[in-house]
Design a protein around this motif. Structure first.
Motif, mmCIF file in Angstrom:
data_model
loop_
_atom_site.group_PDB
_atom_site.id
_atom_site.type_symbol
_atom_site.label_atom_id
_atom_site.label_comp_id
_atom_site.label_asym_id
_atom_site.label_seq_id
_atom_site.Cartn_x
_atom_site.Cartn_y
_atom_site.Cartn_z
ATOM 1 N N MET A 99 -3.352 -5.285 -1.249
ATOM 2 C CA MET A 99 -4.265 -5.035 -2.191
ATOM 3 C C MET A 99 -5.723 -5.404 -1.277
ATOM 4 N N GLU A 100 -5.883 -6.232 -0.687
ATOM 5 C CA GLU A 100 -7.140 -6.384 -0.022
ATOM 6 C C GLU A 100 -7.472 -5.348 1.064
ATOM 7 N N THR A 101 -6.328 -5.038 1.880
ATOM 8 C CA THR A 101 -6.550 -4.034 2.680
ATOM 9 C C THR A 101 -6.807 -2.590 2.259
ATOM 10 N N SER A 102 -6.045 -2.215 1.274
ATOM 11 C CA SER A 102 -6.233 -0.982 0.717
ATOM 12 C C SER A 102 -7.597 -0.803 -0.021
ATOM 13 N N THR A 103 -7.830 -1.882 -0.579
ATOM 14 C CA THR A 103 -9.235 -1.984 -1.303
ATOM 15 C C THR A 103 -10.496 -1.795 -0.229
#
Length: 131
Positions: A32-36
């Motif tokens: 989630m953090e990487t894609s966001t």
């Protein structure tokens, strides 16, 4: 009797016995953090991905997955699809920064800057850049 024993032996092998397990929380969070962070960097001209930190994060997650018994090169056969869990976290991010509906670049940039200032997992993956 021999057939039944042979069948039980075959079913007990890892290829048949291994059930997919839920994705670990640290994996879901990292996805989630990487894609966001990537989405923010693409949509905001004053943000970029901190490639060094992103690489270290990926390496750390792969090491932890291996320690936890996963084979990182074949995750889809070992764990359940984490998409729904990632979506929950992304929805929380969108709500936190009021990014529903029509969103401007300024709003996206502000959300990224807030994440950087707060030192969140997303913020750690971002860099502010001059135009």
């Amino acid at each position: 009797m021999i057939r039944a024993s042979l069948l039980l032996c075959c079913l007990a092998t890892p290829a048949f016995a291994a059930e997919k397990v839920p994705a670990p929380t640290y994996f879901v969070s990292t996805v989630m953090e990487t894609s966001t962070a990537q989405m923010l960097a693409v949509r905001c001209s004053t943000l970029s991905i901190h490639l060094g930190k992103a690489a270290l994060r990926s390496e750390s997650v792969l090491v932890q997955l291996t320690k936890d018994g996963f084979e990182p090169s074949n995750l889809e056969d070992q764990m359940q699809d984490p998409s729904a869990d990632v979506a929950v976290l992304q929805d929380a991010f969108v709500a936190k920064h009021n990014l529903r509906g029509t969103v401007t670049e300024d709003q996206i940039c502000a959300a990224g800057q807030i994440e950087i200032a707060e030192g969140t997992g997303i913020g750690e993956l971002l860099l502010g850049v001059a135009q």
